[in-house]
Design a protein around this motif. Structure first.
Motif, mmCIF file in Angstrom:
data_model
loop_
_atom_site.group_PDB
_atom_site.id
_atom_site.type_symbol
_atom_site.label_atom_id
_atom_site.label_comp_id
_atom_site.label_asym_id
_atom_site.label_seq_id
_atom_site.Cartn_x
_atom_site.Cartn_y
_atom_site.Cartn_z
ATOM 1 N N SER A 10 26.026 43.072 74.890
ATOM 2 C CA SER A 10 26.580 42.490 73.659
ATOM 3 C C SER A 10 27.333 41.194 73.954
ATOM 4 O O SER A 10 27.598 40.399 73.064
ATOM 5 N N HIS A 11 27.690 40.985 75.225
ATOM 6 C CA HIS A 11 28.326 39.717 75.641
ATOM 7 C C HIS A 11 27.297 38.779 76.273
ATOM 8 O O HIS A 11 27.670 37.731 76.818
ATOM 9 N N GLY A 12 26.033 39.193 76.274
ATOM 10 C CA GLY A 12 24.993 38.376 76.910
ATOM 11 C C GLY A 12 25.068 38.434 78.424
ATOM 12 O O GLY A 12 24.593 37.527 79.109
ATOM 13 N N LEU A 13 25.665 39.513 78.948
ATOM 14 C CA LEU A 13 25.881 39.601 80.395
ATOM 15 C C LEU A 13 25.044 40.730 81.000
ATOM 16 O O LEU A 13 24.602 41.640 80.294
ATOM 17 N N PRO A 14 24.862 40.687 82.338
ATOM 18 C CA PRO A 14 24.114 41.768 82.985
ATOM 19 C C PRO A 14 24.877 43.096 82.899
ATOM 20 O O PRO A 14 26.072 43.116 82.578
ATOM 21 N N VAL A 15 24.184 44.162 83.222
ATOM 22 C CA VAL A 15 24.841 45.471 83.308
ATOM 23 C C VAL A 15 25.701 45.473 84.566
ATOM 24 O O VAL A 15 25.225 45.159 85.659
ATOM 25 N N LEU A 16 26.964 45.803 84.402
ATOM 26 C CA LEU A 16 27.870 45.864 85.559
ATOM 27 C C LEU A 16 27.748 47.249 86.180
ATOM 28 O O LEU A 16 27.845 48.259 85.471
ATOM 29 N N ILE A 17 27.523 47.283 87.497
ATOM 30 C CA ILE A 17 27.416 48.577 88.177
ATOM 31 C C ILE A 17 28.446 48.648 89.301
ATOM 32 O O ILE A 17 28.887 47.611 89.823
ATOM 33 N N GLY A 18 28.847 49.844 89.655
ATOM 34 C CA GLY A 18 29.799 49.988 90.753
ATOM 35 C C GLY A 18 30.060 51.446 91.061
ATOM 36 O O GLY A 18 29.722 52.337 90.291
ATOM 37 N N VAL A 19 30.661 51.665 92.213
ATOM 38 C CA VAL A 19 31.037 53.023 92.632
ATOM 39 C C VAL A 19 32.555 53.049 92.785
ATOM 40 O O VAL A 19 33.115 52.257 93.551
ATOM 41 N N LEU A 20 33.197 53.921 92.040
ATOM 42 C CA LEU A 20 34.651 54.027 92.117
ATOM 43 C C LEU A 20 35.027 54.968 93.262
ATOM 44 O O LEU A 20 34.606 56.124 93.285
ATOM 45 N N ASP A 21 35.821 54.474 94.199
ATOM 46 C CA ASP A 21 36.249 55.303 95.330
ATOM 47 C C ASP A 21 36.976 56.546 94.828
ATOM 48 O O ASP A 21 36.672 57.660 95.212
ATOM 49 N N LEU A 22 37.981 56.302 94.014
ATOM 50 C CA LEU A 22 38.841 57.401 93.550
ATOM 51 C C LEU A 22 39.517 56.988 92.259
ATOM 52 O O LEU A 22 39.983 55.856 92.129
ATOM 53 N N VAL A 23 39.555 57.905 91.303
ATOM 54 C CA VAL A 23 40.412 57.730 90.137
ATOM 55 C C VAL A 23 41.414 58.879 90.172
ATOM 56 O O VAL A 23 41.021 60.050 90.114
ATOM 57 N N ARG A 24 42.666 58.519 90.346
ATOM 58 C CA ARG A 24 43.709 59.544 90.431
ATOM 59 C C ARG A 24 43.979 60.134 89.043
ATOM 60 O O ARG A 24 43.628 59.546 88.021
ATOM 61 N N ALA A 25 44.633 61.276 89.051
ATOM 62 C CA ALA A 25 44.989 61.931 87.788
ATOM 63 C C ALA A 25 45.721 60.938 86.890
ATOM 64 O O ALA A 25 46.564 60.178 87.369
ATOM 65 N N GLY A 26 45.364 60.927 85.632
ATOM 66 C CA GLY A 26 46.020 60.023 84.686
ATOM 67 C C GLY A 26 45.371 58.658 84.614
ATOM 68 O O GLY A 26 45.856 57.772 83.905
ATOM 69 N N GLY A 27 44.291 58.456 85.362
ATOM 70 C CA GLY A 27 43.543 57.200 85.237
ATOM 71 C C GLY A 27 44.027 56.063 86.105
ATOM 72 O O GLY A 27 43.967 54.905 85.698
ATOM 73 N N ARG A 28 44.484 56.358 87.326
ATOM 74 C CA ARG A 28 44.847 55.288 88.274
ATOM 75 C C ARG A 28 43.661 55.057 89.209
ATOM 76 O O ARG A 28 43.270 55.952 89.968
ATOM 77 N N ILE A 29 43.133 53.847 89.151
ATOM 78 C CA ILE A 29 41.957 53.513 89.960
ATOM 79 C C ILE A 29 42.416 53.115 91.367
ATOM 80 O O ILE A 29 43.291 52.260 91.515
ATOM 81 N N VAL A 30 41.839 53.756 92.374
ATOM 82 C CA VAL A 30 42.236 53.481 93.766
ATOM 83 C C VAL A 30 41.053 52.912 94.530
ATOM 84 O O VAL A 30 39.925 53.407 94.410
ATOM 85 N N ASP A 31 41.328 51.874 95.316
ATOM 86 C CA ASP A 31 40.300 51.358 96.202
ATOM 87 C C ASP A 31 40.842 51.354 97.626
ATOM 88 O O ASP A 31 41.946 50.873 97.865
#
Lengths: 275, 155
Positions: free
Chosen positions: A144-165
């Motif tokens: 919808s933004h005219g952009l490619p599909v963004l793909i990725g692998v999330l290492d860890l999402v902590r409880a409550g939605g904290r993204i960890v790399d």
């Protein structure tokens, strides 16, 4: 994510047409695009492969053990250091080809395990904390933004939605610089998390495992992605899309060249267009 | 003459990841546009009542729990659609079918990990479930191959 190359050791694969590369994009590809478009060309278009480096293997094995540790909590299994050591030993043996260790493999192996033990002692993640997600591939359709599909692998999402790399590094990072240098990756993960859950992340964290003689763990927290950061990421993705259309694979000589695996190819590169 | 056409459609989930849907369409003629709002409300009530009454008859189900003649037990109705992507839904069903996994166990796995049923998982949670199912069925892939196209008989 600890550095992962998308090409393993082996014969050169069929080149990827820019049309195919435009369908999806990842943080790794965007960072490579930013760093040097000729490097991008060698790695992702021509798919030239290089032997795995010692540093990459070190990071991959550390990452593998951290993944197992996170999965153990996700599965509500007890923490058993002996089992993690087994994962480490097996992972270390699986080198997928010859690595030039320069005689340092035994020391590097000890260092990698030491830094993991330090992490298990110093981590802010409590033993009973259940992750929201561990090592999950996700994608965000940005058509919808005219952009490619963004793909990725999330290492860890902590409880409550904290993204960890997780990162391994040779020296202690400066917090501001670490967030600046990893901004594209963190913002990609925020976009992916929001698209996959319909919620805003509660924060982002870089967990650096520092492989000094006395190992250290540095946690760098970041706020949730702001609107301007998302806009900046989308502009970069537009540049990626348009640059691929133009075949814009110009080199960017600079400090990054020192560790580049494509130096010999770069020196011989004639511009790629023959009119 | 003004014609008002109204359609009401409902799709509901059934046990064993099945679903069925039913829709009814009605046309009504109005003499005056000012009647549209009231007539629309009336049609909505009639259609909803009709669909709700009929959709309770779930008919044939592959696992034999159906009640095709309209008698017998009506299974509890789950929430409507899957919350994950279509691609994820198809992959969960594919792994479950190809490896003959017990659907109740897959459902229990989702409850254990996320505290909700398979259909209620968001995309992040569904991705976690898929990774777990792939590992259980020996199809886990290295990180750098997670987005490769699925192979026949695999992911």
């Amino acid at each position: 994510m600890i550095a992962i190359i998308e090409n393993g050791v082996g014969p050169v694969a069929e080149p990827a047409p820019p049309e195919k590369l435009k369908r999806t994009v990842s943080a790794s590809r965007l960072n490579c695009w930013l760093q040097c478009r000729l490097k991008f060309y060698f790695r992702y278009v021509l798919k030239l492969t290089k032997p795995k480096t010692a540093a990459l293997h070190y990071g991959s094995v550390v990452h593998l053990v951290l993944q197992q540790w996170n999965l153990t909590r996700w599965r509500r299994q007890p923490f058993e250091i002996a089992k993690l050591k087994q994962v480490f030993d097996t992972g270390w043996l699986d080198q997928g080809g010859a690595i030039d260790w320069d005689g340092e493999e035994p020391d590097q192996k000890i260092s990698a395990w030491n830094v993991l033990e330090r992490y298990f002692t110093d981590t802010p993640i409590k033993a009973g904390e259940l992750p929201e997600a561990v090592e999950v591939p996700v994608e965000a359709d940005l058509s919808s933004h005219g952009l490619p599909v963004l793909i990725g692998v999330l290492d860890l999402v902590r409880a409550g939605g904290r993204i960890v790399d997780f990162k391994t590094a040779a020296k202690t990072p400066d917090a501001d610089m670490a967030l600046h240098q990893n901004g594209v990756q963190l913002d990609c993960y925020s976009v992916l998390y929001r698209e996959a859950t319909g919620k805003r992340e509660s924060g982002r964290e870089l967990h650096h495992l520092i492989k000094t003689k006395v190992p250290k763990v540095i946690i760098t927290p970041a706020e949730p992605m702001l609107e301007y950061q998302r806009n900046r990421l989308f502009r970069l993705m537009e540049d990626y899309r348009d640059g691929l259309d133009r075949g814009n694979f110009i080199p960017a000589p600079g400090f990054g060249c020192m560790g580049c695996e494509f130096m010999s190819e770069c020196k011989k590169f004639d511009g790629g267009r023959h009119e | 003459m003004i014609t008002l056409e109204a359609n009401y459609s409902k799709k509901i989930g059934l046990p064993g990841y099945s679903s069925h849907q039913f829709s009814v369409t009605l046309k009504s003629e109005l003499a005056d546009i000012t009647q549209a709002q009231a007539e629309s409300a009336r049609l909505y009530a009639v259609l909803q009542s009709s669909v709700d009454h009929n959709i309770q008859q779930v008919g044939f189900l592959p696992n034999g729990n159906g009640n095709g003649n309209g008698h017998g037990h009506i299974p509890p109705v789950e929430t409507d659609a899957w919350k994950c992507s279509d691609k994820q839904r198809d992959l969960i069903l594919k792994i479950t079918d190809e490896h003959k996994l017990d659907k109740a166990k897959v459902e229990q796995l989702a409850q254990d990990r996320f505290g909700k049923g398979v259909k209620s998982l968001n995309k992040l949670e569904a991705s976690g479930l898929i990774e777990e199912l792939l590992e259980q069925t020996g199809q886990s892939k290295p990180r750098n191959q997670r987005f490769s196209p699925p192979k026949a008989g695999g992911r």
